[in-house]
Each structure stands twice: as structure tokens, then as C-alpha cells.
Design a protein around this motif. Structure first.
Motif, PDB file in Angstrom:
ATOM      1  N   ASN A  83       0.914  -1.259   0.012  1.00  0.00           N
ATOM      2  CA  ASN A  83       0.064  -0.127  -0.098  1.00  0.00           C
ATOM      3  C   ASN A  83       0.833   1.290   0.000  1.00  0.00           C
ATOM      4  O   ASN A  83       0.601   2.382  -0.804  1.00  0.00           O
ATOM      5  N   ALA A  84       2.013   1.090   0.586  1.00  0.00           N
ATOM      6  CA  ALA A  84       2.780   2.626   0.672  1.00  0.00           C
ATOM      7  C   ALA A  84       3.909   2.544  -0.452  1.00  0.00           C
ATOM      8  O   ALA A  84       4.503   3.550  -0.496  1.00  0.00           O
ATOM      9  N   GLY A  85       3.943   1.437  -1.160  1.00  0.00           N
ATOM     10  CA  GLY A  85       4.756   1.485  -2.402  1.00  0.00           C
ATOM     11  C   GLY A  85       6.351   1.418  -1.895  1.00  0.00           C
ATOM     12  O   GLY A  85       7.126   1.956  -2.587  1.00  0.00           O
ATOM     13  N   TRP A  86       6.685   0.680  -0.833  1.00  0.00           N
ATOM     14  CA  TRP A  86       7.973   0.322  -0.403  1.00  0.00           C
ATOM     15  C   TRP A  86       8.822  -0.442  -1.505  1.00  0.00           C
ATOM     16  O   TRP A  86       8.116  -1.312  -2.240  1.00  0.00           O
ATOM     17  N   PRO A  87      10.036  -0.264  -1.711  1.00  0.00           N
ATOM     18  CA  PRO A  87      10.678  -1.055  -2.772  1.00  0.00           C
ATOM     19  C   PRO A  87      11.264  -2.382  -2.062  1.00  0.00           C
ATOM     20  O   PRO A  87      11.861  -3.034  -2.752  1.00  0.00           O
ATOM     21  N   HIS A  88      10.812  -2.383  -0.689  1.00  0.00           N
ATOM     22  CA  HIS A  88      11.386  -3.563   0.166  1.00  0.00           C
ATOM     23  C   HIS A  88      10.200  -4.000   0.797  1.00  0.00           C
ATOM     24  O   HIS A  88       9.138  -3.264   1.099  1.00  0.00           O
ATOM     25  N   ARG A  89      10.240  -5.257   1.710  1.00  0.00           N
ATOM     26  CA  ARG A  89       9.618  -5.522   2.754  1.00  0.00           C
ATOM     27  C   ARG A  89      10.515  -5.833   3.954  1.00  0.00           C
ATOM     28  O   ARG A  89      11.233  -6.736   3.731  1.00  0.00           O
ATOM     29  N   ALA A  90      10.386  -4.898   5.033  1.00  0.00           N
ATOM     30  CA  ALA A  90      11.189  -5.149   5.956  1.00  0.00           C
ATOM     31  C   ALA A  90      10.747  -5.187   7.445  1.00  0.00           C
ATOM     32  O   ALA A  90       9.726  -4.681   7.635  1.00  0.00           O
ATOM     33  N   ALA A  91      11.264  -5.703   8.254  1.00  0.00           N
ATOM     34  CA  ALA A  91      10.668  -5.781   9.542  1.00  0.00           C
ATOM     35  C   ALA A  91      11.825  -6.047  10.683  1.00  0.00           C
ATOM     36  O   ALA A  91      13.128  -6.359  10.391  1.00  0.00           O
ATOM     37  N   LEU A  92      11.814  -5.262  11.924  1.00  0.00           N
ATOM     38  CA  LEU A  92      12.630  -5.423  12.976  1.00  0.00           C
ATOM     39  C   LEU A  92      11.859  -6.444  14.008  1.00  0.00           C
ATOM     40  O   LEU A  92      10.694  -6.182  14.605  1.00  0.00           O
ATOM     41  N   LEU A  93      12.265  -7.723  14.318  1.00  0.00           N
ATOM     42  CA  LEU A  93      11.903  -8.490  15.149  1.00  0.00           C
ATOM     43  C   LEU A  93      12.524  -8.408  16.576  1.00  0.00           C
ATOM     44  O   LEU A  93      13.591  -8.659  16.637  1.00  0.00           O
ATOM     45  N   ALA A  94      12.042  -7.795  17.640  1.00  0.00           N
ATOM     46  CA  ALA A  94      12.648  -7.067  18.609  1.00  0.00           C
ATOM     47  C   ALA A  94      12.161  -7.860  19.883  1.00  0.00           C
ATOM     48  O   ALA A  94      12.275  -7.479  21.015  1.00  0.00           O
ATOM     49  N   TRP A  95      11.408  -9.101  19.832  1.00  0.00           N
ATOM     50  CA  TRP A  95      10.893  -9.864  21.050  1.00  0.00           C
ATOM     51  C   TRP A  95      12.101 -10.511  21.649  1.00  0.00           C
ATOM     52  O   TRP A  95      12.857 -11.187  20.713  1.00  0.00           O
ATOM     53  N   PRO A  96      11.970 -11.141  22.870  1.00  0.00           N
ATOM     54  CA  PRO A  96      13.144 -12.134  23.119  1.00  0.00           C
ATOM     55  C   PRO A  96      12.663 -13.456  22.325  1.00  0.00           C
ATOM     56  O   PRO A  96      11.601 -13.820  22.228  1.00  0.00           O
ATOM     57  N   GLN A  97      13.805 -14.085  21.997  1.00  0.00           N
ATOM     58  CA  GLN A  97      13.818 -15.245  21.429  1.00  0.00           C
ATOM     59  C   GLN A  97      12.980 -15.399  19.900  1.00  0.00           C
ATOM     60  O   GLN A  97      12.247 -16.260  19.547  1.00  0.00           O
ATOM     61  N   ALA A  98      13.126 -14.379  19.111  1.00  0.00           N
ATOM     62  CA  ALA A  98      12.624 -14.078  17.897  1.00  0.00           C
ATOM     63  C   ALA A  98      13.522 -14.783  16.809  1.00  0.00           C
ATOM     64  O   ALA A  98      12.949 -14.963  15.545  1.00  0.00           O
ATOM     65  N   GLY A  99      14.433 -15.529  17.145  1.00  0.00           N
ATOM     66  CA  GLY A  99      15.340 -16.154  16.390  1.00  0.00           C
ATOM     67  C   GLY A  99      14.674 -17.120  15.219  1.00  0.00           C
ATOM     68  O   GLY A  99      15.019 -17.170  14.213  1.00  0.00           O
ATOM     69  N   PRO A 100      13.839 -18.106  16.031  1.00  0.00           N
ATOM     70  CA  PRO A 100      13.317 -19.026  15.048  1.00  0.00           C
ATOM     71  C   PRO A 100      12.305 -18.585  14.094  1.00  0.00           C
ATOM     72  O   PRO A 100      12.304 -19.083  12.838  1.00  0.00           O
ATOM     73  N   VAL A 101      11.768 -17.361  14.200  1.00  0.00           N
ATOM     74  CA  VAL A 101      10.732 -16.754  13.151  1.00  0.00           C
ATOM     75  C   VAL A 101      11.846 -16.056  12.383  1.00  0.00           C
ATOM     76  O   VAL A 101      11.473 -16.185  11.067  1.00  0.00           O
ATOM     77  N   ALA A 102      12.846 -15.541  12.567  1.00  0.00           N
ATOM     78  CA  ALA A 102      13.888 -14.910  11.569  1.00  0.00           C
ATOM     79  C   ALA A 102      14.364 -16.304  10.641  1.00  0.00           C
ATOM     80  O   ALA A 102      14.281 -15.899   9.606  1.00  0.00           O
ATOM     81  N   ALA A 103      14.715 -17.340  11.286  1.00  0.00           N
ATOM     82  CA  ALA A 103      15.049 -18.350  10.523  1.00  0.00           C
ATOM     83  C   ALA A 103      13.975 -18.829   9.448  1.00  0.00           C
ATOM     84  O   ALA A 103      14.320 -19.299   8.393  1.00  0.00           O
ATOM     85  N   ASP A 104      12.805 -18.778  10.202  1.00  0.00           N
ATOM     86  CA  ASP A 104      11.546 -19.158   9.132  1.00  0.00           C
ATOM     87  C   ASP A 104      11.703 -18.522   7.793  1.00  0.00           C
ATOM     88  O   ASP A 104      11.380 -18.752   6.902  1.00  0.00           O
ATOM     89  N   LEU A 105      11.646 -16.888   8.215  1.00  0.00           N
ATOM     90  CA  LEU A 105      11.746 -16.329   6.926  1.00  0.00           C
ATOM     91  C   LEU A 105      12.828 -16.306   6.243  1.00  0.00           C
ATOM     92  O   LEU A 105      12.754 -16.207   4.895  1.00  0.00           O
ATOM     93  N   ALA A 106      13.970 -16.494   6.794  1.00  0.00           N
ATOM     94  CA  ALA A 106      15.432 -17.063   5.878  1.00  0.00           C
ATOM     95  C   ALA A 106      14.972 -18.009   4.943  1.00  0.00           C
ATOM     96  O   ALA A 106      15.539 -18.042   3.842  1.00  0.00           O
ATOM     97  N   ARG A 107      14.534 -19.003   5.396  1.00  0.00           N
ATOM     98  CA  ARG A 107      14.162 -20.185   4.678  1.00  0.00           C
ATOM     99  C   ARG A 107      12.943 -19.809   3.450  1.00  0.00           C
ATOM    100  O   ARG A 107      12.898 -20.457   2.297  1.00  0.00           O
ATOM    101  N   GLN A 108      12.157 -18.775   3.687  1.00  0.00           N
ATOM    102  CA  GLN A 108      11.517 -18.446   2.624  1.00  0.00           C
ATOM    103  C   GLN A 108      12.123 -17.529   1.625  1.00  0.00           C
ATOM    104  O   GLN A 108      11.479 -16.598   0.805  1.00  0.00           O
ATOM    105  N   GLY A 109      13.259 -16.996   1.859  1.00  0.00           N
ATOM    106  CA  GLY A 109      13.925 -16.198   0.854  1.00  0.00           C
ATOM    107  C   GLY A 109      14.340 -14.575   1.377  1.00  0.00           C
ATOM    108  O   GLY A 109      14.867 -13.918   0.704  1.00  0.00           O
ATOM    109  N   TRP A 110      13.906 -14.362   2.646  1.00  0.00           N
ATOM    110  CA  TRP A 110      14.184 -13.271   3.225  1.00  0.00           C
ATOM    111  C   TRP A 110      15.741 -13.108   3.735  1.00  0.00           C
ATOM    112  O   TRP A 110      16.210 -14.151   4.113  1.00  0.00           O
TER     113      TRP A 110
END
Length: 369
Positions: A181-208
Motif C-alpha cells: 500500500n505504501a509503495g515500499w521498494p522492500h518489505r522489512a521488519a525488526l523482530l525485537a521480542w526475546p527469542q525471535a530467532g526461530p521466526v527469523a530463521a523461518d523467514l530466511a528459509r522463505q528467501g528473506w
């Protein structure tokens, strides 16, 4: 939620002015002799009475132990619940007594860090500053989205800031909806809760793309062996050429490089609108070859943008800049200095040898639109 703190509701511009003057001095101080404070479970009452419907305010998280003047619990407004007493500070509120600045976005309950919780204070800082400087802010699962259409190339200014646990699918869906909706040239997020590593790893497997960040902290107090006589405090414009050279090296090969670098330089002025920014440099033959930035936000300060031209490295400029930044933080009354370091890069270890200790981790995730 911290039970050992008091809070003060304030407009962001008034807080920025207080950082310049060293204290919050609202009209009530002259009119009735005190600054209105609240306990965390009371603040909804003045918010509803004085700022109904407002979601652009901030809560100053105050450590009562740092207040030099008395706090007395006294009745508030006549329409407040019977028998309820509010803390009134009989003197100005020192900026250095504010251990965190948290966006006030009802009905979402704020997370208020304790004064001795370095990780919570660091996360509060890195999640709060982007919200306060943003052109637009929207609620998403797990946190907020910040937007600034003037600098679309900046991921820091256009991304999700997530401080509550959500799954990888929710991150991807929210980033796609908001970024599309905003026309970003990227899709980005900061995962800042404790133990967010597994979610980051899931996104990495999806090409992030995933960047693990180490949050580090130390007290500004303590002797330094680095000489600071070469370090100058300058107007930010004097650092622009160094930043441009650095970003051109880092972003070499991307499309529209000139426009991206121009936007990245332009975004930096936005920080000083919400926190007190000091730019520090070292020169050789009149040219800025090394720089660092200190951002003071009450009792918490952040060191950022420490860099040296490749040809000028190995001469102790980073040590000098860091030492001067710590001196300035101590002089501003800060008790905590924080920074972000990439987990798999050498600066993390460089900072560790200079007294910074790891207090936690966050994950920055991004993919092209």
C-alpha cells in the motif's frame, strides 16, 4: 510492566525541548508548583481527560530514585475515582531521570522498562525513536509499522517494528500489506521480542535476508585511555561527504544508487527532531575521515554511525570518537549507553573490548518488493 517507575505523559516536541534544556518544566510547575506524574495503572485517566483520542504522545518512564525534589501523593481532578492519589513532583523533572521514552498508543498497553533492565531499555529506545520520527504509524500484529514516503530507500524509516511474538506468516503478510500500500521498494521488519530467532530463521528459509543484531550496553562512567583532543563536535552537514563515501561502498551495484545515497543522508536529520543528536568527527588535512553520532534520550544514550575511511584506519580514531561520546553521555546525566552490532561482524568484538557487554539480540529481516 515495571512497578518501580512513575510516568509522565507529554507531546514529543515538548520532550525534545526538555532534552535541550535539561528538564521538563510544564506550565503546572509555575501555576501550582508541581509536575503531574502518574503510576503506570493511573496514566489512562489524565490521557483520557487531557488528550482524548490522541495516539501521538509519549510516556516518560521516570525512576523515582533519580528525582532530587519531593514527590507527594495527592488528590487529582474532582472527577477522578474517589480516594485515588497521584504523584506530584515538586520541582522540574530532570531529563536524566527518564530511563525510557515509550509511545503512548491506546488501547495497546505500553511496556515500561525497569531502570535496571538494560535490555528492556535498549529495546525501548530502538523501538521508540523510529515511531517518534515517522511520518506515519500504523498498528500491525505484534507492533507497529513506521512510514516515511520522503525516504523510501531507507529500511529503518519504512518497516515493521515488532516487539510482541508473531509467526513468520504474520510478519510476511503484514509487511506485504503495508509495504504494498505504501509503495515500499522492500518489505522489512525488526523482530525485537526475546527469542525471535526461530521466526527469523523461518523467514530466511522463505528467501528473506536476515541480519542478527547484538544489543550491547555499558555505563558511560569509567576512565578511558583514548585521547579525545582530535575529536570535534560539528554540524551534521560536515559529516555528509563521509557518509556518502561509506554508503556508496556499501551499496555499490544497486539500482538508482545516487538517489538512494541522497535519501540515506537526508534521513539523518530526522533523528535530532526527537532526540538530542551530537555529531563527532576527526579530520586529516581538513577532511573528515572518521565520525560517530551520540543520541541522548533522557538517561539512555545510543552510539551510532561509528565509521572511519579505509585509508585512515588503524590510527585510533574509533577509540577517540567512542571515548568522547561516552564523556558526553556522562555529562548529560546518562547512566546507560547502548548500541547495535551485527552478530557476525568484527565491530561487535571491538566494542566488547571497550566495555560493552551483550544484553540481548534482535533480528532485522528484509526482502525486495
Amino acid at each position: 510492566m515495571a512497578a518501580d517507575v512513575l510516568v509522565h505523559l507529554i507531546e514529543p516536541a515538548a520532550w525534545r525541548a526538555a532534552l535541550t534544556h535539561g528538564a521538563v518544566r510544564p506550565p503546572s510547575l509555575e501555576a501550582v508548583g508541581f509536575v503531574h506524574l502518574s503510576t503506570p495503572d493511573q496514566v489512562h485517566l489524565p490521557a483520557q481527560a487531557l488528550f482524548p483520542g490522541r495516539r501521538d504522545l509519549v510516556l516518560l518512564v521516570v525512576d523515582p530514585a533519580r528525582l532530587p525534589d519531593p514527590v507527594r501523593f495527592e488528590p487529582g481532578r474532582p472527577e477522578d475515582p474517589a480516594g485515588m492519589l497521584f504523584p506530584h513532583l515538586y520541582g522540574p523533572l530532570p531529563a536524566s531521570a527518564v530511563v525510557a521514552v515509550v509511545p503512548h498508543r491506546p488501547p495497546v498497553p505500553p511496556v515500561l522498562p525497569s531502570p535496571d533492565d538494560a535490555l528492556a531499555r535498549a529495546v525501548a529506545h530502538y523501538a521508540s525513536v523510529p515511531v517518534r520520527r515517522a511520518v506515519g504509524v500504523g498498528d500491525v500484529p505484534g507492533g507497529v509499522a513506521v512510514l516515511d514516503p520522503d525516504v523510501p530507500a531507507s529500511r529503518d524509516n519504512n518497516r515493521l517494528l515488532l516487539t510482541e511474538p508473531v509467526g513468520a506468516a504474520a510478519v510476511a503478510a503484514a509487511a506485504e500489506e503495508v509495504g504494498g500500500n505504501a509503495g515500499w521498494p522492500h518489505r522489512a521488519a525488526l523482530l525485537a521480542w526475546p527469542q525471535a530467532g526461530p521466526v527469523a530463521a523461518d523467514l530466511a528459509r522463505q528467501g528473506w535476508e536476515v541480519e542478527e543484531l547484538v544489543l550491547m550496553a555499558r555505563s558511560p562512567a569509567g576512565p578511558s585511555t583514548a585521547a579525545t583532543d582530535l575529536v570535534e563536535v560539528v554540524a551534521q552537514s560536515q559529516v555528509h561527504q563521509l557518509w556518502e563515501r561509506s554508503w556508496r561502498r556499501d551499496l555499490a551495484g544497486i539500482e538508482r544508487l545516487d538517489a538512494a545515497v541522497t535519501q540515506l543522508v537526508a534521513r539523518e536529520r530526522l533523528n535530532d527532531r526527537v532526540v538530542a543528536v551530537t555529531d563527532l568527527v576527526v579530520r586529516e588535512a581538513g577532511q573528515v575521515v572518521a565520525a560517530a553520532q551520540l543520541r541522548v534520550d533522557g538517561g539512555t544514550a545510543a552510539v551510532d554511525s561509528v565509521m572511519t575511511d579505509p585509508d585512515a584506519r588503524g590510527r585510533g580514531y574509533g577509540d577517540a570518537l567512542l571515548a568522547r561520546a561516552l564523556e558526553l553521555a556522562a555529562g548529560a546525566g546518562c547512566d546507560l549507553v547502548v548500541l547495535e552490532a551485527v552478530a557476525d561482524d568484527w565491530p561487535r568484538h571491538w566494542y566488547g573490548r571497550r566495555g560493552f557487554a551483550e544484553v540481548g539480540r534482535t533480528w532485522s529481516v528484509c526482502r525486495p518488493a
